[in-house]
Design an enzyme around this catalytic site. Structure first.
Site, PDB file in Angstrom:
ATOM      1  N   THR A 182       0.855  -1.183   0.000  1.00 59.14           N
ATOM      2  CA  THR A 182       0.000   0.000   0.000  1.00 59.14           C
ATOM      3  C   THR A 182       0.890   1.231   0.000  1.00 59.14           C
ATOM      4  O   THR A 182       1.560   1.518   0.993  1.00 59.14           O
ATOM      5  CB  THR A 182      -0.931   0.028   1.227  1.00 59.14           C
ATOM      6  OG1 THR A 182      -1.799  -1.109   1.177  1.00 59.14           O
ATOM      7  CG2 THR A 182      -1.777   1.287   1.231  1.00 59.14           C
ATOM      8  N   LYS A 257      -6.999   1.913  -3.000  1.00 59.09           N
ATOM      9  CA  LYS A 257      -6.665   1.315  -1.703  1.00 59.09           C
ATOM     10  C   LYS A 257      -6.668   2.367  -0.597  1.00 59.09           C
ATOM     11  O   LYS A 257      -7.149   2.119   0.519  1.00 59.09           O
ATOM     12  CB  LYS A 257      -5.293   0.631  -1.784  1.00 59.09           C
ATOM     13  CG  LYS A 257      -4.800   0.055  -0.443  1.00 59.09           C
ATOM     14  CD  LYS A 257      -5.780  -0.985   0.117  1.00 59.09           C
ATOM     15  CE  LYS A 257      -5.438  -1.389   1.547  1.00 59.09           C
ATOM     16  NZ  LYS A 257      -4.130  -2.021   1.681  1.00 59.09           N
ATOM     17  N   LYS A 325      -0.561   5.483   8.744  1.00 60.55           N
ATOM     18  CA  LYS A 325       0.177   5.821   7.516  1.00 60.55           C
ATOM     19  C   LYS A 325      -0.768   5.940   6.332  1.00 60.55           C
ATOM     20  O   LYS A 325      -0.668   6.877   5.527  1.00 60.55           O
ATOM     21  CB  LYS A 325       1.247   4.747   7.262  1.00 60.55           C
ATOM     22  CG  LYS A 325       2.043   4.906   5.969  1.00 60.55           C
ATOM     23  CD  LYS A 325       1.516   4.002   4.850  1.00 60.55           C
ATOM     24  CE  LYS A 325       1.643   2.532   5.175  1.00 60.55           C
ATOM     25  NZ  LYS A 325       1.159   1.668   4.060  1.00 60.55           N
TER      26      LYS A 325
END
Length: 379
Positions: A182, A257, A325
């Protein structure tokens, strides 16, 4: 042009045509109406095929002409049997919470897998299951046809791909690199350019799912990039996941995502607030979890994580530091297109507070502790 006027003429026509074309299996194993429908579907695609021919032998469990959207998604024939899967050498970079079970599923399916990780000991269980080991990403891509990478963050993904002894140094024309990490769109585009400059193909394929879906082969792949590589990688993605989406140009998979994880992070923060509020007003939070699980707002993570959150236990399936994050990257994506995201921004602050309390490596459901801390400060 032959235009049949009744079922009898269709039957006679299909019988003759079937023998001429060699469709003996279909003619032997289907009823007259099934034959008529099957051949009509060849010339009139709008007529649905609703029959399933009986197998020639008990060992052939599928019809000769199975229809599947996954087959159509590939640009050329893809491996399907264990022997065919093993004929493609697979590299896997990153043996963390997600990468290890993903690579293990490939091994179980009979794939030829070579692994690498910064900490070699994390590769040992895979080697024990039959995987090969290489000491650098460069060596993996040099010896493998198709390499997957599952790294923790954009910095790691770029370093493993483009740094010293990185994947770019070993990969070459005719090979493929699939980054399932990701990362933000800019990082994915950077990796893509360097991979493609070698003549190799690149596909970004971040996953939706955490530790348990990875173990069960139930991940969702959000892919973008070279369509040819998507077709070649499809059977391996299907081993590791339950579905896959092709979203076009590199960057679209990364963006999708981040949007998904932004929603998930916000939902978890709101769920944590609900648990604490139910406790505060004297309700049983376990009943809250049950009520939510039976209503329109149900999500699997509520019933999965709710009971442990009530007990203040957070077994790590998706580390809180990774959720924060992703929230940060999603907010950056929103900022780049001037999209307001006040709910996600507020949730991100809670995750930052949780990290400040040393909860980075706990499951992201530990964000509830940030709310507990705020409550204790108010009292």
């Amino acid at each position: 042009i032959f235009t049949p006027r009744n079922v009898s003429q269709v039957y006679n026509f299909t019988n003759t045509l079937g023998h001429c074309l060699g469709f003996r299996y279909l003619l032997r194993s289907s009823s007259a109406p099934a034959r008529a429908m099957a051949f009509c579907s060849i010339f009139c695609p709008r007529i649905p095929v609703r029959f399933r021919p009986k197998p020639i032998s008990p060992f052939l469990s599928k019809p000769l002409f199975p229809l599947s959207y996954r087959v159509c998604s590939s640009l050329q024939p893809t491996p399907s049997t264990k022997d065919e899967l093993g004929s493609v050498s697979i590299g896997f970079l990153g043996m963390g919470i997600m990468g290890s079970p993903m690579a293990q599923n490939l091994l179980k399916a009979g794939c030829d897998v070579t692994v690498w990780n910064r900490t070699k000991s994390k590769c040992d269980p895979l080697v024990g299951l039959g995987a090969k080991y290489k000491s650098s990403p460069e060596e993996v891509t040099a010896t493998c046809d198709l390499t997957f990478a599952m790294l923790a963050d954009p910095e790691s993904a770029i370093d493993v791909a483009c740094g010293k002894n990185g994947a770019v140094s070993g990969i070459s024309s005719g090979k493929g690199y699939v980054d399932v990490s990701t990362v933000d769109a800019a990082s994915s585009m950077l990796i893509s350019k360097q991979i493609k400059d070698t003549g190799a193909l690149f596909l970004e394929a971040p996953v939706s799912g955490s530790k348990k879906p990875a173990e069960d082969g139930q991940l969702i792949f959000l892919t973008a990039g070279d369509k040819l590589l998507y077709g070649k990688a499809a059977p391996f993605l299907d081993i590791m996941g339950k579905s896959r989406f092709y979203l076009g140009d590199v960057g679209n998979g990364a963006a999708m995502k981040l949007v998904v994880n932004m929603i998930m992070g916000s939902m978890m923060a709101s769920f944590a607030e609900g648990i604490l509020l139910s406790q505060k007003v004297g309700l049983d939070p376990n009943v809250l979890v049950e009520v939510v699980s039976q209503g329109a707002i149900n999500a699997p993570m509520y019933s999965l994580k709710g009971p442990s959150m009530i007990k203040s236990v957070y077994p790590t399936a998706f580390p809180l530091k990774h959720q924060q994050k992703d929230m940060r990257l999603a907010l950056g994506l929103a900022e780049s297109v001037s999209q307001s995201t006040p709910i996600a921004a507020a949730a991100n602050e809670l995750y930052k507070v949780a990290r400040s309390y040393g909860l980075s490596d706990e499951d992201f459901s530990a964000v509830i502790e940030a709310l507990k801390a705020a409550r204790s400060q108010q009292s």
